[in-house]
Design an enzyme around this catalytic site. Structure first.
Site, PDB file in Angstrom:
ATOM      1  N   SER A 117       0.856  -1.192   0.000  1.00 14.74           N
ATOM      2  CA  SER A 117       0.000   0.000   0.000  1.00 14.74           C
ATOM      3  C   SER A 117       0.886   1.234   0.000  1.00 14.74           C
ATOM      4  CB  SER A 117      -0.868   0.031   1.260  1.00 14.74           C
ATOM      5  OG  SER A 117      -1.504   1.292   1.380  1.00 14.74           O
TER       6      SER A 117
ATOM      7  N   TYR B 100      -1.082  -1.093  10.121  1.00 16.55           N
ATOM      8  CA  TYR B 100      -1.299  -1.369   8.694  1.00 16.55           C
ATOM      9  C   TYR B 100      -0.072  -0.954   7.886  1.00 16.55           C
ATOM     10  CZ  TYR B 100      -3.696  -1.188   4.117  1.00 16.55           C
ATOM     11  OH  TYR B 100      -4.068  -1.369   2.808  1.00 16.55           O
TER      12      TYR B 100
HETATM   13  P1  NAD Z   1     -11.837  -5.696   0.532  1.00 13.88           P
HETATM   14  O1  NAD Z   1     -12.178  -5.578   1.974  1.00 13.88           O
HETATM   15  O2  NAD Z   1     -12.885  -5.475  -0.491  1.00 13.88           O
HETATM   16  O3  NAD Z   1     -11.188  -7.129   0.261  1.00 13.88           O
HETATM   17  C1  NAD Z   1     -10.373  -7.793   1.177  1.00 13.88           C
HETATM   18  C2  NAD Z   1     -10.667  -9.286   1.077  1.00 13.88           C
HETATM   19  O4  NAD Z   1      -9.791  -9.976   1.959  1.00 13.88           O
HETATM   20  C3  NAD Z   1     -12.103  -9.635   1.480  1.00 13.88           C
HETATM   21  O5  NAD Z   1     -12.685 -10.498   0.525  1.00 13.88           O
HETATM   22  C4  NAD Z   1     -11.925 -10.297   2.840  1.00 13.88           C
HETATM   23  O6  NAD Z   1     -12.921 -11.261   3.129  1.00 13.88           O
HETATM   24  C5  NAD Z   1     -10.547 -10.945   2.666  1.00 13.88           C
HETATM   25  N1  NAD Z   1      -9.921 -11.233   3.951  1.00 13.88           N
HETATM   26  C6  NAD Z   1      -9.840 -10.418   5.045  1.00 13.88           C
HETATM   27  N2  NAD Z   1      -9.228 -11.057   6.057  1.00 13.88           N
HETATM   28  C7  NAD Z   1      -8.909 -12.297   5.598  1.00 13.88           C
HETATM   29  C8  NAD Z   1      -8.275 -13.417   6.178  1.00 13.88           C
HETATM   30  N3  NAD Z   1      -7.842 -13.388   7.448  1.00 13.88           N
HETATM   31  N4  NAD Z   1      -8.108 -14.529   5.425  1.00 13.88           N
HETATM   32  C9  NAD Z   1      -8.572 -14.578   4.155  1.00 13.88           C
HETATM   33  N5  NAD Z   1      -9.169 -13.536   3.540  1.00 13.88           N
HETATM   34  C10 NAD Z   1      -9.348 -12.416   4.265  1.00 13.88           C
HETATM   35  O7  NAD Z   1     -10.629  -4.706   0.318  1.00 13.88           O
HETATM   36  P2  NAD Z   1      -9.737  -4.302  -0.964  1.00 13.88           P
HETATM   37  O8  NAD Z   1      -9.702  -2.843  -0.977  1.00 13.88           O
HETATM   38  O9  NAD Z   1     -10.136  -5.060  -2.172  1.00 13.88           O
HETATM   39  O10 NAD Z   1      -8.311  -4.803  -0.452  1.00 13.88           O
HETATM   40  C11 NAD Z   1      -7.519  -5.746  -1.118  1.00 13.88           C
HETATM   41  C12 NAD Z   1      -6.059  -5.511  -0.760  1.00 13.88           C
HETATM   42  O11 NAD Z   1      -5.639  -4.245  -1.265  1.00 13.88           O
HETATM   43  C13 NAD Z   1      -5.785  -5.476   0.750  1.00 13.88           C
HETATM   44  O12 NAD Z   1      -4.570  -6.141   1.008  1.00 13.88           O
HETATM   45  C14 NAD Z   1      -5.641  -4.006   1.031  1.00 13.88           C
HETATM   46  O13 NAD Z   1      -4.868  -3.753   2.171  1.00 13.88           O
HETATM   47  C15 NAD Z   1      -4.986  -3.530  -0.245  1.00 13.88           C
HETATM   48  N6  NAD Z   1      -5.104  -2.093  -0.507  1.00 13.88           N
HETATM   49  C16 NAD Z   1      -6.323  -1.511  -0.697  1.00 13.88           C
HETATM   50  C17 NAD Z   1      -6.386  -0.152  -0.949  1.00 13.88           C
HETATM   51  C18 NAD Z   1      -7.700   0.561  -1.161  1.00 13.88           C
HETATM   52  O14 NAD Z   1      -7.702   1.779  -1.196  1.00 13.88           O
HETATM   53  N7  NAD Z   1      -8.803  -0.155  -1.304  1.00 13.88           N
HETATM   54  C19 NAD Z   1      -5.213   0.613  -0.998  1.00 13.88           C
HETATM   55  C20 NAD Z   1      -3.992  -0.018  -0.799  1.00 13.88           C
HETATM   56  C21 NAD Z   1      -3.942  -1.371  -0.551  1.00 13.88           C
END
Ligand code: NAD
Length: 255
Positions: free
Chosen positions: A146, A161
């Site tokens: 991130s 985080y």
């Molecule tokens: P999201 O919440 O839509 O998806 C996250 C997924 O991970 C969900 O399906 C959830 O059920 C699953 N998950 C959570 N804990 C888990 C566990 N212990 N075991 C298995 N699965 C688990 O969020 P997103 O925005 O799609 O995030 C995806 C990735 O991108 C994450 O790693 C997040 O940190 C990263 N990210 C997101 C952003 C943003 O702005 N959305 C920015 C930077 C990084």
């Protein structure tokens, strides 16, 4: 060098969330002909998602529930997917959780939860998948970090985080170095703000405009922006890229 097999599987963790990056990624990869292994917390939803993918794209897909912070459960899920699907060539570690808790309120449980899922989880899935990839002599791993790792938070999530996501970059570089001899590449993607549900419903239109002011691109990101970058990094043609962090962040962090 071992060639990419024609029938190949990508395993994606965190692939169930309807508006998430993982779900966009399995759609994008299946459209390119990848067979898909779905891992997420809820076993039934993993299986249903895999069914949808197989029906929509005519590829093979299978799902298995696992908590990525629990090594035994991740190993069991990948064992099951490997038995059901063609050769595992790629792993995308997308599963993650946010953590908006201010630092002085972070207790041991919150620290362990966030590091357990966002950093240990990447290690556990990587460790298991890399065993198969090393045996087969080809592999592609992509980890989601991130911009929070590079800027010390600054969006929604705070210190645990940011520390976990910085750890993902170190893990990416070190595994890239150690696994290169097996023809496995490991890279990270560092997303900026992406329009998903991870920020707990706080991503209002007003907040999106506010976040956009820091970018050089005039919008916040979509899950597809990240899915496309994952697809490139796991492609056969990306074999000379390893240990890198690709910022897919609308220009938020330049260095
Ligand atoms: P999201 O919440 O839509 O998806 C996250 C997924 O991970 C969900 O399906 C959830 O059920 C699953 N998950 C959570 N804990 C888990 C566990 N212990 N075991 C298995 N699965 C688990 O969020 P997103 O925005 O799609 O995030 C995806 C990735 O991108 C994450 O790693 C997040 O940190 C990263 N990210 C997101 C952003 C943003 O702005 N959305 C920015 C930077 C990084």
């Amino acid at each position: 060098m071992t060639a990419f097999p024609l029938e190949r599987t990508a395993i994606v963790t965190g692939a169930v969330s309807e508006r998430g990056i993982g779900r966009a990624t399995i759609n994008y990869l299946a459209a390119q002909g990848w067979n898909i292994g779905v891992i997420d917390l809820d076993d039934a939803r993993c299986r249903a998602t895999a069914k949808d993918i197989a029906a929509s794209y005519g590829v093979q897909a299978a799902g298995a529930g696992a908590d990525v912070s629990d090594e035994a459960s991740v190993r069991a899920a990948i064992d099951e997917l490997e038995a059901a699907l063609p050769q595992i060539v790629a792993l995308a570690n997308v599963a993650g959780v946010s953590s908006p808790v201010p630092y002085l309120e972070v207790d041991a449980a919150e620290w362990d939860r966030v590091l357990g899922i966002n950093l240990n989880g990447v290690h556990y899935a990587t460790r298991r998948a890399a065993e198969s990839m090393a045996r087969d002599g080809v592999g592609r791993i992509v980890n989601i970090s991130s911009v929070s790792a590079q800027r010390g938070g600054g969006t929604f999530s705070k210190t645990p985080y940011s520390a976990a996501k910085a750890g993902v970059i170190g893990l990416t570089r070190a595994t890239a170095r150690e696994l290169g001899e097996f023809n496995i590449t490991v890279n990270a993607i560092s997303p900026g703000p992406i329009d998903t549900d991870i920020m707990g419903g706080t991503l209002s239109e007003e907040r999106k405009e506010e976040l956009t002011r820091d970018l050089v691109v005039n919008r916040i990101g979509s899950p597809r922006d990240i899915a496309a970058a994952i697809a490139f990094l796991i492609s056969e043609d990306a074999g000379y890229i390893s240990g890198q962090t690709l910022n897919v962040d609308g220009g938020l962090y330049m260095h």
